[in-house]
Design a protein around this motif. Structure first.
Motif, PDB file in Angstrom:
ATOM      1  N   UNK A 292     -27.061  -1.632  21.737  1.00  0.00           N
ATOM      2  CA  UNK A 292     -27.857  -1.422  22.288  1.00  0.00           C
ATOM      3  C   UNK A 292     -29.232  -1.205  21.553  1.00  0.00           C
ATOM      4  N   UNK A 293     -28.690  -1.133  19.971  1.00  0.00           N
ATOM      5  CA  UNK A 293     -29.666  -0.939  19.395  1.00  0.00           C
ATOM      6  C   UNK A 293     -29.906   0.227  18.275  1.00  0.00           C
ATOM      7  N   UNK A 294     -28.610   1.288  18.456  1.00  0.00           N
ATOM      8  CA  UNK A 294     -28.120   2.205  17.952  1.00  0.00           C
ATOM      9  C   UNK A 294     -28.017   2.124  16.913  1.00  0.00           C
ATOM     10  N   UNK A 295     -28.149   2.346  15.642  1.00  0.00           N
ATOM     11  CA  UNK A 295     -27.466   2.248  14.298  1.00  0.00           C
ATOM     12  C   UNK A 295     -26.067   3.615  14.075  1.00  0.00           C
ATOM     13  N   UNK A 296     -25.132   3.192  14.457  1.00  0.00           N
ATOM     14  CA  UNK A 296     -24.691   4.088  15.015  1.00  0.00           C
ATOM     15  C   UNK A 296     -23.525   4.266  13.419  1.00  0.00           C
ATOM     16  N   UNK A 297     -24.025   3.692  12.617  1.00  0.00           N
ATOM     17  CA  UNK A 297     -23.348   3.668  11.151  1.00  0.00           C
ATOM     18  C   UNK A 297     -24.073   5.429  10.697  1.00  0.00           C
ATOM     19  N   UNK A 298     -25.431   5.725  11.403  1.00  0.00           N
ATOM     20  CA  UNK A 298     -25.794   7.371  10.826  1.00  0.00           C
ATOM     21  C   UNK A 298     -25.006   8.095  11.191  1.00  0.00           C
ATOM     22  N   UNK A 299     -25.274   9.805  10.227  1.00  0.00           N
ATOM     23  CA  UNK A 299     -24.170  10.492  10.138  1.00  0.00           C
ATOM     24  C   UNK A 299     -24.285  11.107  11.445  1.00  0.00           C
TER      25      UNK A 299
END
Length: 327
Positions: A292-299
């Motif tokens: 969905x376009x989210x950067x799920x590696x962000x903290x």
């Protein structure tokens, strides 16, 4: 007499230099491990292991309850099970069983889920377990295998001493005549030395991160073979296996589509070709950033152990299930 004295002093010099190198290496590696947040049993400092053994010997002795007890929905009889493999991203240290990937996926699909992931493991451990672990013959057969991939797992392919404080060597394979062979060092005793392990680890990282396309092609061929052979073994054991899903938990810049676009990088193209070939062979490969376009590696999406937190799992599990077409 003079000759004997020279020999003695030479030997003494080698011993002193060796002890100094060993002490400095232990100090440097210990501080690195502490800084990176590793936890150690009964100590705030990394142990100094002796009597190093190869992984397969260690595996026979280890308490596997922490792995085999990571299961959910075993009372469900109607559908085949799902197997999960990977590292801490698949089996979080920070989450309780009721909040982890195993339980949430089981509840969402109303399926039995067995999770054989463990912190610090890689693709080679999935292959090893599917090939050797008898426990897998005693549980409900799967129709789906899910592997959680992160980029650091490539670094774990080339070193016996990826974790230099362990009292066993890291699991390592090589390709010989296109066949996977477990590597065993010729001089196992030498790996009792922190200095030797640090040098070997450095060389492993150098190979994993080499800018030489030929070396990277070797790495990607090894990765590809580990996935292919894992599926081949699984299909023999479980004839009704339908899905082999690889979830790539990577940054968007490292997504398969961005690898494809990076035409100026020979290594990016080699990696893209590997994933593309696996897709054409029937593997389902999903980039987490494409959901969905989210950067799920962000903290904000992760636990302190780097794994996806409970809220993130609630968000991505339905997306993964829909993308993979499992039910």
């Amino acid at each position: 007499m003079h000759k004997i004295k020279v020999i003695f002093l030479t030997i003494l010099s080698f011993v002193v230099v060796g002890l100094l190198a060993e002490s400095i290496t232990y100090y440097v590696q210990s501080n690195r491990l502490i800084k990176e947040g590793y936890k150690f049993i009964d100590s705030n400092k990394p142990p100094y292991p002796t009597n190093i053994e190869i992984f397969s010997n260690h595996y026979e002795k280890m308490n596997k309850n922490s792995i085999f007890e990571n299961k959910a929905g075993t009372f469900i009889k109607r559908k085949p099970s799902i197997f999960i493999f990977g590292d801490v991203y698949a089996n979080s240290i920070d989450l309780e069983l009721k909040d982890n990937l195993t339980s949430k996926l089981s509840r969402y699909l109303h399926r039995t889920v067995y999770n054989f992931a463990s912190a610090g493991w890689g693709i080679q451990h999935m292959y090893f377990i599917l090939k050797n672990e008898e426990y897998l013959n005693t549980i409900k057969a799967p129709d789906t295998i899910m592997y959680i991939y992160v980029d650091d797992q490539k670094n774990r392919l080339n070193s016996f001493a990826f974790y230099p404080h362990h009292n066993f060597l890291y699991l390592k394979y090589k390709l010989e005549d296109n066949k996977l062979v477990e590597e065993v060092p010729q001089f196992l005793y030498a790996y009792n030395s922190y200095f030797i392990r640090a040098i070997e680890r450095f060389n492993g990282f150098r190979k994993s991160n080499s800018k030489n396309p030929n070396i990277q092609l070797e790495n990607f061929n090894l990765m590809k073979s580990l996935f292919e052979e894992s599926r081949r073994i699984a299909k023999i054991k479980y004839p009704n296996l339908k899905n082999f899903i690889i979830i790539r938990y990577v940054w968007d810049k490292d997504s398969i589509e961005n690898l494809k676009r990076n035409e100026n990088s020979a290594i990016a193209q080699l990696e893209y070709n590997m994933w593309d070939k696996l897709r054409h062979e029937g593997f389902t490969i999903i980039d987490i950033s494409s959901l969905n376009g989210n950067e799920y590696n962000d903290s904000i999406y992760r636990n302190s152990d780097s794994s996806p937190n409970a809220e993130t799992l609630d968000e991505i599990i339905p997306l993964i299930v829909e993308e993979a077409g499992i039910y």
